[in-house]
Write a protein that holds these residues in place. Structure first.
Motif, short mmCIF file in Angstrom:
data_model
loop_
_atom_site.label_atom_id
_atom_site.label_comp_id
_atom_site.label_asym_id
_atom_site.label_seq_id
_atom_site.Cartn_x
_atom_site.Cartn_y
_atom_site.Cartn_z
N PRO A 20 0.69 -1.16 -0.04
CA PRO A 20 -0.13 -0.11 0.46
C PRO A 20 0.63 1.42 0.09
CG PRO A 20 -0.71 -1.25 1.32
CD PRO A 20 0.52 -2.32 1.10
N GLY A 21 0.47 2.53 -0.91
CA GLY A 21 1.22 3.46 -0.51
C GLY A 21 2.76 3.72 -2.15
N THR A 22 2.86 2.41 -2.81
CA THR A 22 3.61 2.62 -3.41
C THR A 22 3.47 2.55 -5.10
OG1 THR A 22 4.10 0.08 -3.56
CG2 THR A 22 6.02 1.34 -2.06
N PRO A 23 4.00 2.80 -5.99
CA PRO A 23 2.79 2.20 -7.09
C PRO A 23 3.67 0.99 -7.56
CG PRO A 23 5.13 3.71 -7.60
CD PRO A 23 5.38 3.42 -5.84
N ALA A 24 2.90 1.04 -9.21
CA ALA A 24 2.60 -1.02 -8.95
C ALA A 24 4.95 -0.91 -10.04
CB ALA A 24 2.45 -1.15 -10.12
N VAL A 25 4.49 -1.93 -9.97
CA VAL A 25 6.13 -2.08 -10.69
C VAL A 25 5.71 -2.66 -12.06
CG1 VAL A 25 8.16 -3.41 -10.99
CG2 VAL A 25 7.12 -3.01 -8.51
N PRO A 26 6.60 -1.47 -12.82
CA PRO A 26 6.06 -1.87 -15.14
C PRO A 26 6.40 -3.89 -15.27
CG PRO A 26 7.74 -0.65 -14.72
CD PRO A 26 7.13 -0.88 -13.08
N ALA A 27 5.61 -4.16 -15.34
CA ALA A 27 6.24 -4.91 -16.15
C ALA A 27 7.55 -5.16 -17.18
CB ALA A 27 4.59 -6.00 -16.72
N PRO A 28 7.91 -5.71 -16.96
CA PRO A 28 9.35 -5.85 -17.81
C PRO A 28 9.07 -5.96 -19.46
CG PRO A 28 9.35 -7.72 -16.67
CD PRO A 28 8.20 -7.29 -16.13
#
Length: 70
Positions: free
Chosen positions: A58-66
């Motif tokens: 919670p509170g962190t941005p999603a990690v983009p898929a490679p």
């Protein structure tokens, strides 16, 4: 840490946990424990990594898929 004989373990307040040493990875349920094979550890790591990417803290941005590079 692991290379010097230490273990990394899950919190003890749960009935289900894990223990990682330089020699093996063990899943524990109650008083019983079972070591995972190398292939099973690699599959578990891949599954947990995928889950963490899908469900960021919670509170962190999603990690983009490679990117596939295509």
């Amino acid at each position: 840490m692991l290379a010097h004989g230490s273990a990394i373990t899950s919190p003890t307040h749960r009935a289900i946990g894990w223990r990682v040493t330089a020699d093996d990875v063990r899943l524990q349920v109650g008083a019983g424990a079972e070591a995972l094979a190398h292939r099973e550890v690699a599959e578990l790591q891949a599954a947990l990594t995928a889950w963490l990417r899908l469900n960021p803290a919670p509170g962190t941005p999603a990690v983009p898929a490679p990117s596939s590079g295509t």
